[in-house]
Design an enzyme around this catalytic site. Structure first.
Site, PDB file in Angstrom:
ATOM      1  N   TYR A 124       0.826  -1.209   0.000  1.00  0.00           N
ATOM      2  CA  TYR A 124       0.000   0.000   0.000  1.00  0.00           C
ATOM      3  C   TYR A 124       0.860   1.259   0.000  1.00  0.00           C
ATOM      4  CZ  TYR A 124      -4.802  -1.574   0.785  1.00  0.00           C
ATOM      5  OH  TYR A 124      -6.061  -2.082   0.649  1.00  0.00           O
ATOM      6  N   LYS A 170       2.199 -15.302   2.493  1.00  0.00           N
ATOM      7  CA  LYS A 170       2.369 -16.046   1.234  1.00  0.00           C
ATOM      8  C   LYS A 170       3.847 -16.407   1.135  1.00  0.00           C
ATOM      9  CE  LYS A 170       0.825 -17.640  -2.726  1.00  0.00           C
ATOM     10  NZ  LYS A 170      -0.065 -18.818  -2.783  1.00  0.00           N
ATOM     11  N   ASP A 195      -4.028 -17.860   0.347  1.00  0.00           N
ATOM     12  CA  ASP A 195      -5.052 -18.498  -0.497  1.00  0.00           C
ATOM     13  C   ASP A 195      -5.812 -19.553   0.304  1.00  0.00           C
ATOM     14  OD1 ASP A 195      -2.665 -19.940  -0.392  1.00  0.00           O
ATOM     15  OD2 ASP A 195      -2.779 -20.657  -2.466  1.00  0.00           O
ATOM     16  N   ASP A 238      -6.747  -6.521   3.940  1.00  0.00           N
ATOM     17  CA  ASP A 238      -7.827  -5.804   3.265  1.00  0.00           C
ATOM     18  C   ASP A 238      -8.829  -6.811   2.704  1.00  0.00           C
ATOM     19  OD1 ASP A 238      -9.228  -3.654   2.005  1.00  0.00           O
ATOM     20  OD2 ASP A 238      -8.260  -4.186   0.111  1.00  0.00           O
ATOM     21  N   ASP A 260     -12.750  -8.190   4.472  1.00  0.00           N
ATOM     22  CA  ASP A 260     -14.038  -8.102   3.774  1.00  0.00           C
ATOM     23  C   ASP A 260     -14.700  -9.484   3.713  1.00  0.00           C
ATOM     24  OD1 ASP A 260     -14.016  -5.389   3.264  1.00  0.00           O
ATOM     25  OD2 ASP A 260     -14.375  -5.598   1.110  1.00  0.00           O
TER      26      ASP A 260
END
Ligand code: IPM
Ligand code: MG
Length: 360
Positions: free
Chosen positions: A137, A192, A224, A248, A252
């Site tokens: 970001y 990851k 994942d 992020d 959600d």
């Protein structure tokens, strides 16, 4: 001592939901002072910038920020640095709000609101601890350039930089462990590491920090797989700690498991305990100004504000109990309404929470 609360309503449904949360805070008779400034598109319209100096100055001076939401269709074509979202990114960076706590709780009364089967989600109670001021970001360099090498050398390419300094990983890992310690003592770090150097580094640091928390059970999961496990068996999680980008996306997803994103608050804290409190949902410009929005996520954000920035846990409990009571009474805004419950508007939901507060 009077605590200054910066009220930044923002765009879309922001003003109407923040109004209800401010009413609730006021009704508690605490020593709070409120000052309001525009932010996001509203600030752009008034001052030509989504985070004007007057708004930033108020935010810095305040003990805590009660934030609505930013974004509206009419600002979508502005240059990136003038878009409403830049206000929230700018506040996070300027105040060093590195620790984002996003609870995802399934209220028993709302079990049917989830798109998952009740037996998968009932009793769900997760906190996602998302790092908020680092990662891809904010990493530099970033931009669009002529590709320096590789099969597409000389062509235009877009690029960003994923990076985490050791201090950044250590401090968010600590928040993760501390949060888990206050709950069921299970922390899952999501990365990851099978592909990314940044993630392997993250994992190594988290393992090192874990030595100070032998009472917390630490696990690691690739992002994942975490996305999959969240819809397959979400109750395996207690606290998840992860970086900015993965957080992020996963937050959600976790919010949607509850089926009622209109219910979920969030807190973003810095080292000094100063915090920004906002609902997990967006500005929903399509329903703005129609008394349709659910103010409960913002009201519960106000409760987090009292708990985390002002250390007023008892007052925070009172708000949470009032919200539970209102749900038990069967009152529902449009987003969580189902047959057999009473549909109310934004204002009436605020009224009901105030009534419930007076009863205890
Ligand atoms: C969030 C939002 C923001 C983010 C946007 C609005 C910049 O999606 O708070 O999760 O990506 O962090
Ligand atoms: Mg998001």
């Amino acid at each position: 001592m009077t605590h200054l609360i910066a009220v930044l309503p923002g765009d879309g449904i922001g003003p109407e939901i923040v109004e209800q949360a401010q009413r609730v805070l006021t009704a508690l008779d605490l020593d709070l002072a409120f000052e309001t400034e525009p932010v996001g598109g509203a600030a752009y319209a008034k001052h030509g910038h989504p985070l004007p100096p007057t708004t930033l100055e108020l935010a810095k001076r305040a003990k805590a920020i009660l934030f609505g939401a930013v974004g509206d269709f009419q600002y979508d074509s502005l240059a990136r640095e003038l878009r409403p979202e830049q206000a929230i990114l700018g506040l996070r960076k300027a105040l060093g709000l590195f620790a984002n706590l996003r609870p995802a709780i399934l209220y028993p009364e709302l079990a049917n609101a989830s798109s998952l089967k009740p037996e998968i989600v009932s009793g769900l109670d997760i906190v996602i601890v998302r790092e908020l001021t680092g990662d891809i970001y904010f990493g530099s360099p970033r931009g669009v350039r002529s590709a320096p090498d590789g099969p597409f050398a000389g062509e235009r390419e877009g690029f960003d930089t994923m990076r985490y300094a050791e201090t950044e990983v250590r401090r968010i890992a600590r928040i993760g462990f501390e949060t888990a310690r206050k709950r069921n003592r299970k922390l899952c770090s999501v990365d990851k590491a099978n592909v990314l150097e940044t993630s392997q580094f993250w994992r190594d640091i988290v393992i090192d920090v874990a030595r100070d928390y032998p009472d917390v059970e630490l696990s690691h999961m690739y992002v994942d797989n975490a996305a999959m496990q969240l819809v397959r068996a979400p109750r395996q999680f207690d606290v998840i700690v992860t970086g900015n980008l993965f957080g992020d996306i996963l937050s959600d997803e976790a919010a949607m498991l509850t089926g009622s994103i209109g219910m979920l608050p969030s807190a973003s804290l810095n080292e000094a305990g100063q915090g920004l409190y906002e609902p997990s949902h967006g500005s929903a410009p399509d329903i703005a100004g129609q008394n349709l929005a659910n103010p409960l996520a913002t009201i519960l954000s106000a409760s987090m504000l009292l708990r985390y920035s002002l250390d007023l846990g008892e007052a925070a409990d009172r708000i949470e109990n009032a919200v539970k009571r209102v749900l038990a009474e069967g009152l529902r805004t449009a987003d969580i309404h189902e047959p057999g419950t009473t549909r109310v508007g934004t204002q009436e939901m605020g009224d009901a929470v105030l009534r419930a507060l007076k009863k205890d």
